[in-house]
Design a protein around this motif. Structure first.
Motif, PDB file in Angstrom:
ATOM      1  N   PRO A 101      45.680  38.378  47.811  1.00 39.74           N
ATOM      2  CA  PRO A 101      46.561  37.465  46.537  1.00 39.74           C
ATOM      3  C   PRO A 101      46.542  38.064  45.561  1.00 39.74           C
ATOM      4  O   PRO A 101      46.428  39.821  45.577  1.00 39.74           O
ATOM      5  N   PRO A 102      47.486  38.584  44.627  1.00 39.99           N
ATOM      6  CA  PRO A 102      48.255  38.946  43.437  1.00 39.99           C
ATOM      7  C   PRO A 102      47.485  39.168  42.683  1.00 39.99           C
ATOM      8  O   PRO A 102      46.988  38.388  42.250  1.00 39.99           O
ATOM      9  N   GLY A 103      47.564  40.566  42.271  1.00 42.36           N
ATOM     10  CA  GLY A 103      46.705  40.889  41.022  1.00 42.36           C
ATOM     11  C   GLY A 103      45.220  41.062  41.019  1.00 42.36           C
ATOM     12  O   GLY A 103      44.641  41.444  40.598  1.00 42.36           O
ATOM     13  N   ILE A 104      45.102  41.237  42.422  1.00 38.93           N
ATOM     14  CA  ILE A 104      43.515  41.560  42.801  1.00 38.93           C
ATOM     15  C   ILE A 104      43.384  42.862  42.751  1.00 38.93           C
ATOM     16  O   ILE A 104      42.119  43.294  42.736  1.00 38.93           O
ATOM     17  N   GLY A 105      44.256  43.594  43.274  1.00 36.75           N
ATOM     18  CA  GLY A 105      43.689  45.425  43.074  1.00 36.75           C
ATOM     19  C   GLY A 105      44.377  46.384  43.976  1.00 36.75           C
ATOM     20  O   GLY A 105      43.667  47.198  44.903  1.00 36.75           O
ATOM     21  N   LYS A 106      45.279  45.494  44.540  1.00 34.75           N
ATOM     22  CA  LYS A 106      45.661  46.048  46.182  1.00 34.75           C
ATOM     23  C   LYS A 106      46.105  48.054  45.849  1.00 34.75           C
ATOM     24  O   LYS A 106      45.952  48.303  46.484  1.00 34.75           O
ATOM     25  N   SER A 107      47.554  47.648  45.574  1.00 33.06           N
ATOM     26  CA  SER A 107      47.973  48.276  44.341  1.00 33.06           C
ATOM     27  C   SER A 107      47.012  49.561  43.806  1.00 33.06           C
ATOM     28  O   SER A 107      47.053  50.810  44.139  1.00 33.06           O
ATOM     29  N   THR A 108      46.007  49.283  43.140  1.00 36.46           N
ATOM     30  CA  THR A 108      45.194  49.490  43.120  1.00 36.46           C
ATOM     31  C   THR A 108      44.012  50.679  44.110  1.00 36.46           C
ATOM     32  O   THR A 108      44.065  52.362  43.887  1.00 36.46           O
ATOM     33  N   LEU A 109      43.891  50.055  44.862  1.00 30.23           N
ATOM     34  CA  LEU A 109      43.109  50.368  45.710  1.00 30.23           C
ATOM     35  C   LEU A 109      44.070  51.576  46.476  1.00 30.23           C
ATOM     36  O   LEU A 109      43.200  52.855  46.459  1.00 30.23           O
ATOM     37  N   GLY A 138      51.701  54.525  34.430  1.00 33.99           N
ATOM     38  CA  GLY A 138      50.701  54.478  33.594  1.00 33.99           C
ATOM     39  C   GLY A 138      49.401  53.886  34.475  1.00 33.99           C
ATOM     40  O   GLY A 138      48.531  54.509  33.740  1.00 33.99           O
ATOM     41  N   ARG A 139      49.436  53.512  35.659  1.00 33.64           N
ATOM     42  CA  ARG A 139      48.008  53.340  36.328  1.00 33.64           C
ATOM     43  C   ARG A 139      47.466  54.217  36.839  1.00 33.64           C
ATOM     44  O   ARG A 139      46.256  54.096  36.279  1.00 33.64           O
ATOM     45  N   ALA A 140      48.350  55.168  37.278  1.00 34.36           N
ATOM     46  CA  ALA A 140      47.612  56.237  37.527  1.00 34.36           C
ATOM     47  C   ALA A 140      46.974  56.993  36.468  1.00 34.36           C
ATOM     48  O   ALA A 140      46.017  57.720  36.677  1.00 34.36           O
ATOM     49  N   ARG A 142      45.402  56.036  33.896  1.00 32.16           N
ATOM     50  CA  ARG A 142      44.834  54.692  33.300  1.00 32.16           C
ATOM     51  C   ARG A 142      43.253  55.548  34.286  1.00 32.16           C
ATOM     52  O   ARG A 142      41.696  55.359  34.027  1.00 32.16           O
ATOM     53  N   ILE A 143      43.801  55.747  35.549  1.00 35.92           N
ATOM     54  CA  ILE A 143      42.536  55.366  36.898  1.00 35.92           C
ATOM     55  C   ILE A 143      42.009  57.271  37.292  1.00 35.92           C
ATOM     56  O   ILE A 143      40.481  57.264  36.836  1.00 35.92           O
ATOM     57  N   GLY A 144      42.803  58.428  35.727  1.00 37.17           N
ATOM     58  CA  GLY A 144      42.693  59.282  35.832  1.00 37.17           C
ATOM     59  C   GLY A 144      43.236  60.836  36.982  1.00 37.17           C
ATOM     60  O   GLY A 144      43.854  61.502  35.789  1.00 37.17           O
ATOM     61  N   GLY A 218      50.364  43.872  52.126  1.00 38.98           N
ATOM     62  CA  GLY A 218      50.835  42.313  52.241  1.00 38.98           C
ATOM     63  C   GLY A 218      50.583  40.736  50.713  1.00 38.98           C
ATOM     64  O   GLY A 218      48.766  41.275  50.430  1.00 38.98           O
ATOM     65  N   HIS A 219      51.365  40.612  50.207  1.00 37.73           N
ATOM     66  CA  HIS A 219      51.046  39.589  49.207  1.00 37.73           C
ATOM     67  C   HIS A 219      50.361  37.896  49.906  1.00 37.73           C
ATOM     68  O   HIS A 219      51.473  37.707  51.232  1.00 37.73           O
ATOM     69  N   VAL A 220      49.593  37.597  49.419  1.00 38.90           N
ATOM     70  CA  VAL A 220      49.370  36.020  50.262  1.00 38.90           C
ATOM     71  C   VAL A 220      49.123  35.159  49.453  1.00 38.90           C
ATOM     72  O   VAL A 220      48.760  35.598  48.030  1.00 38.90           O
ATOM     73  N   GLU A 270      33.457  47.128  42.753  1.00 35.67           N
ATOM     74  CA  GLU A 270      33.596  46.587  41.032  1.00 35.67           C
ATOM     75  C   GLU A 270      35.272  47.229  40.444  1.00 35.67           C
ATOM     76  O   GLU A 270      35.459  48.092  40.729  1.00 35.67           O
ATOM     77  N   MET A 271      36.061  46.204  40.284  1.00 44.09           N
ATOM     78  CA  MET A 271      37.362  46.659  39.305  1.00 44.09           C
ATOM     79  C   MET A 271      37.016  47.177  37.737  1.00 44.09           C
ATOM     80  O   MET A 271      36.262  45.890  37.039  1.00 44.09           O
ATOM     81  N   ARG A 272      37.255  48.030  37.427  1.00 45.59           N
ATOM     82  CA  ARG A 272      37.008  48.286  36.252  1.00 45.59           C
ATOM     83  C   ARG A 272      37.901  49.066  35.255  1.00 45.59           C
ATOM     84  O   ARG A 272      39.200  48.515  36.271  1.00 45.59           O
ATOM     85  N   ASP A 273      37.853  49.445  34.533  1.00 45.78           N
ATOM     86  CA  ASP A 273      38.912  49.309  33.491  1.00 45.78           C
ATOM     87  C   ASP A 273      39.591  50.629  34.225  1.00 45.78           C
ATOM     88  O   ASP A 273      40.674  50.816  33.824  1.00 45.78           O
ATOM     89  N   ASP A 274      38.698  51.206  34.920  1.00 48.83           N
ATOM     90  CA  ASP A 274      38.963  52.759  35.141  1.00 48.83           C
ATOM     91  C   ASP A 274      39.609  52.347  36.962  1.00 48.83           C
ATOM     92  O   ASP A 274      39.692  53.812  36.907  1.00 48.83           O
ATOM     93  N   GLY A 275      40.105  51.395  36.862  1.00 42.55           N
ATOM     94  CA  GLY A 275      40.143  51.226  39.033  1.00 42.55           C
ATOM     95  C   GLY A 275      38.887  51.591  39.756  1.00 42.55           C
ATOM     96  O   GLY A 275      37.770  50.292  38.999  1.00 42.55           O
ATOM     97  N   LEU A 276      38.801  50.790  40.758  1.00 42.71           N
ATOM     98  CA  LEU A 276      37.905  50.178  41.034  1.00 42.71           C
ATOM     99  C   LEU A 276      37.113  51.424  42.137  1.00 42.71           C
ATOM    100  O   LEU A 276      37.061  53.011  41.939  1.00 42.71           O
TER     101      LEU A 276
HETATM  102  P1  TYD Z   1      46.410  45.628  41.011  1.00 41.48           P
HETATM  103  O1  TYD Z   1      46.142  46.964  41.651  1.00 41.48           O
HETATM  104  O2  TYD Z   1      48.074  45.673  40.532  1.00 41.48           O
HETATM  105  O3  TYD Z   1      47.023  44.597  41.907  1.00 41.48           O
HETATM  106  P2  TYD Z   1      47.367  43.643  43.629  1.00 41.48           P
HETATM  107  O4  TYD Z   1      48.799  45.328  43.902  1.00 41.48           O
HETATM  108  O5  TYD Z   1      46.662  43.069  43.891  1.00 41.48           O
HETATM  109  O6  TYD Z   1      49.101  42.950  42.742  1.00 41.48           O
HETATM  110  O7  TYD Z   1      45.462  45.093  40.354  1.00 41.48           O
HETATM  111  C1  TYD Z   1      45.974  44.223  39.337  1.00 41.48           C
HETATM  112  C2  TYD Z   1      44.959  44.506  37.996  1.00 41.48           C
HETATM  113  O8  TYD Z   1      44.114  44.625  37.913  1.00 41.48           O
HETATM  114  C3  TYD Z   1      45.495  43.862  36.907  1.00 41.48           C
HETATM  115  O9  TYD Z   1      45.251  42.372  36.166  1.00 41.48           O
HETATM  116  C4  TYD Z   1      44.832  44.795  36.027  1.00 41.48           C
HETATM  117  C5  TYD Z   1      43.200  44.688  36.682  1.00 41.48           C
HETATM  118  N1  TYD Z   1      43.477  46.509  36.734  1.00 41.48           N
HETATM  119  C6  TYD Z   1      41.758  46.779  36.303  1.00 41.48           C
HETATM  120  O10 TYD Z   1      41.150  46.303  36.196  1.00 41.48           O
HETATM  121  N2  TYD Z   1      41.683  48.284  35.797  1.00 41.48           N
HETATM  122  C7  TYD Z   1      42.699  49.072  36.647  1.00 41.48           C
HETATM  123  O11 TYD Z   1      41.827  50.113  36.354  1.00 41.48           O
HETATM  124  C8  TYD Z   1      43.499  49.001  37.150  1.00 41.48           C
HETATM  125  C9  TYD Z   1      44.392  49.458  37.438  1.00 41.48           C
HETATM  126  C10 TYD Z   1      43.856  47.284  37.623  1.00 41.48           C
END
Ligand code: TYD
Ligand code: MG
Length: 487
Positions: A101-109, A138-140, A142-144, A218-220, A270-276
């Motif tokens: 689903p959108p916002g779950i952290g796919k781009s972050t992972l 910007g995301r990058a 934050r993750i480091g 892919g989003h679901v 675990e999703m944290r402020d600095d990524g997964l």
């Molecule tokens: P994202 O990877 O953009 O999700 P997707 O690609 O699946 O749509 O991440 C979305 C959420 O993750 C966003 O709402 C904020 C949260 N997040 C954190 O809590 N910590 C982080 O370091 C990052 C990059 C995102």
């Protein structure tokens, strides 16, 4: 490296593609191999190579034992839980679809995969069709880590992505996302089924010809719109689902399909402020805040894929709306509501526990985990019984087993893995289906296994236990079940 589709399957077909020379037994408007339109025509009857016209033999069959497996060795990405799920890493030329689903952290992972590989000195490439490069940057930060050899290209054009990959020959390519790229020649909107299919086909050919492993996002949507990503599952080598509750930190990565190893492997983050962050031991995250000894709380070892997870199931009895006939349906979170309703009925009809007529039952799985396994039935039923009678379960007990409508406790798979995980986390007793308790050597030393045949028998066992402990609560005795055998 795998060979391009161009060289495959030339012989014996009834129709020949003028563009790629693939043959097909059925005529189609579009070549199934290269995707070109109106290129299929009748193939000359032949055995062998059409180009040479010599009637030469086709490629001989090989002894499978002689086929080299070079190139199918996975390249570790450095993201440990992803590598675990993918059997060690990504395979050259392979295509992986990561959906969720959108916002779950796919781009972050996938960003973390890119940055981890780039940090080893490999050139990697992100094709970002969804976010601008400034957003990605910007995301990058934050993750480091933002290594210099992490290349990025922005925009939806699949041709531009291909060209960039051809030019830079990266060791890995991420395309984010499938729904936002398009083939401009197709004249269909991005995200349409035709576009998604065509783009995956093109990118798959690119991965095979360049040898660069490809990861596609892919989003679901939550309301089950699986059409996009699911429609291309058969075209890719590996399908990973990334899921979790957005309001909780826990994320579960599962391989739904994997051509290079066993499917069903699970990775936990675990999703944290600095990524997964990879979580090799999710116990503290799932049970860390547990208040053991509270009525309505039961721990069940569930299996996510092949991996056991200890999940706390909770029940609560709240004031009902009143005026209804019989108890209202349970309200649930992370537990199937229909299943919980059925279990409440089994509790009412097959044991002596009396369900208050109008009170509202709530049941939840804690930690953002969704429990779908029937193996959690006994735990959910006992949590409800515990909260109704206000008698807690002993804090060192885990429970699993499926419940039938007759109140019987039925066998579930993976007893050894469930018990091992419970033991590892420090639990000392388990209530399990009677049929499993008698199986030899399922329980690790130090874990006592009690087999129960029925829900009533489980209640009776816990009642005698609670009596012996002098359990607190307003109703410190479990009601005697009519059919309970004394253990
Ligand atoms: P994202 O990877 O953009 O999700 P997707 O690609 O699946 O749509 O991440 C979305 C959420 O993750 C966003 O709402 C904020 C949260 N997040 C954190 O809590 N910590 C982080 O370091 C990052 C990059 C995102
Ligand atoms: Mg994203």
């Amino acid at each position: 490296m795998a060979t391009a589709p161009r060289s495959r399957a030339r012989d014996g077909g009834a129709y020949l593609c003028a563009s790629c020379e693939a043959t097909s037994l059925q005529w189609a408007g579009r070549c199934p191999a290269c995707g070109e339109w109106n290129t299929l025509g009748p193939a000359p009857l032949r055995r062998g190579n059409a180009k040479s016209g010599k009637g030469a033999e086709g490629p001989p069959a090989l002894a499978l034992v002689d086929v080299s497996t070079d190139g199918t060795h996975p390249l570790p990405t450095g993201v440990s839980e992803l590598d675990r799920v993918m059997g060690g890493g990504v395979v050259a030329g392979s295509v992986t679809l990561l959906f969720g689903p959108p916002g779950i952290g796919k781009s972050t992972l996938l960003f973390q995969v890119l940055s981890s590989l780039a940090a080893t000195g490999l050139d990697v490439m992100l094709a970002s069709a969804e976010e601008s490069l400034a957003q990605v940057r910007g995301r990058a930060s934050r993750i480091g880590l933002v290594p210099r050899n992490l290349l990025a290209i922005e925009g939806p054009d699949v041709e531009a992505i291909e060209a960039a990959v051809e030019r830079h020959r990266p060791a890995l390519v991420v395309v984010d996302s499938l729904q936002s790229i398009s083939d401009p020649e197709l004249g269909q909107p991005a995200g349409s089924l035709a576009q998604v299919r065509a783009c995956v086909e093109r990118l798959t050919r690119m991965a095979k010809s360049t040898g660069a492993p490809l990861l596609l996002v892919g989003h679901v949507t939550k309301d089950g719109d699986l059409a996009g990503p699911r429609a291309v599952e058969h075209l890719v080598d590996t399908v990973l689902s990334f899921d979790g509750d957005r309001h909780h930190a826990l994320r579960v990565l599962t391989s739904v399909k994997h051509r290079f190893g066993p499917a069903g492997e699970v990775g936990i983050f675990e999703m944290r402020d600095d990524g997964l962050r990879a979580v090799p031991d999710p116990g503290p995250l799932l049970l860390g805040d547990r208040m053991a000894g509270v009525p309505g709380s039961v721990v069940v070892p569930v299996l996510q894929g092949r991996r056991p997870l200890l999940v706390e199931v909770q029940a609560l009895l709240g004031p009902g709306a009143g005026g209804g006939t019989g108890p209202p349906r349970p309200q649930t979170l992370g537990i199937d509501a229909a299943r919980a309703n059925l279990l409440l009925a089994v509790l009412a009809c097959r044991t002596a526990v009396e369900i208050p007529a109008s009170a509202q039952m709530f049941a939840a799985a804690v930690g953002g985990i969704t429990v779908t396994e029937p193996a959690a039935d006994l735990a959910v039923a006992l949590a409800m019984a515990s909260v109704i009678t206000d008698v807690p379960l002993p804090p060192d007990v885990v429970v699993f087993g499926e419940l039938g409508l007759a109140g019987e406790v039925r066998t579930v798979p993976g007893a050894d893995r469930r018990l091992a995980e419970a033991h590892r986390a420090g639990f000392t007793r388990a209530l399990v289906p009677a049929s499993m308790a008698s199986a030899p050597a399922v329980a690790p030393a130090g874990l006592t296994v009690h087999g129960v045949r029925t829900l009533a028998e489980a209640l009776s066992l816990l009642k005698s236990e609670a009596g012996a402990r002098g359990a607190p609560g307003t109703m410190p005795v479990w009601p005697t079940a009519p059919a309970a055998a004394s253990l």
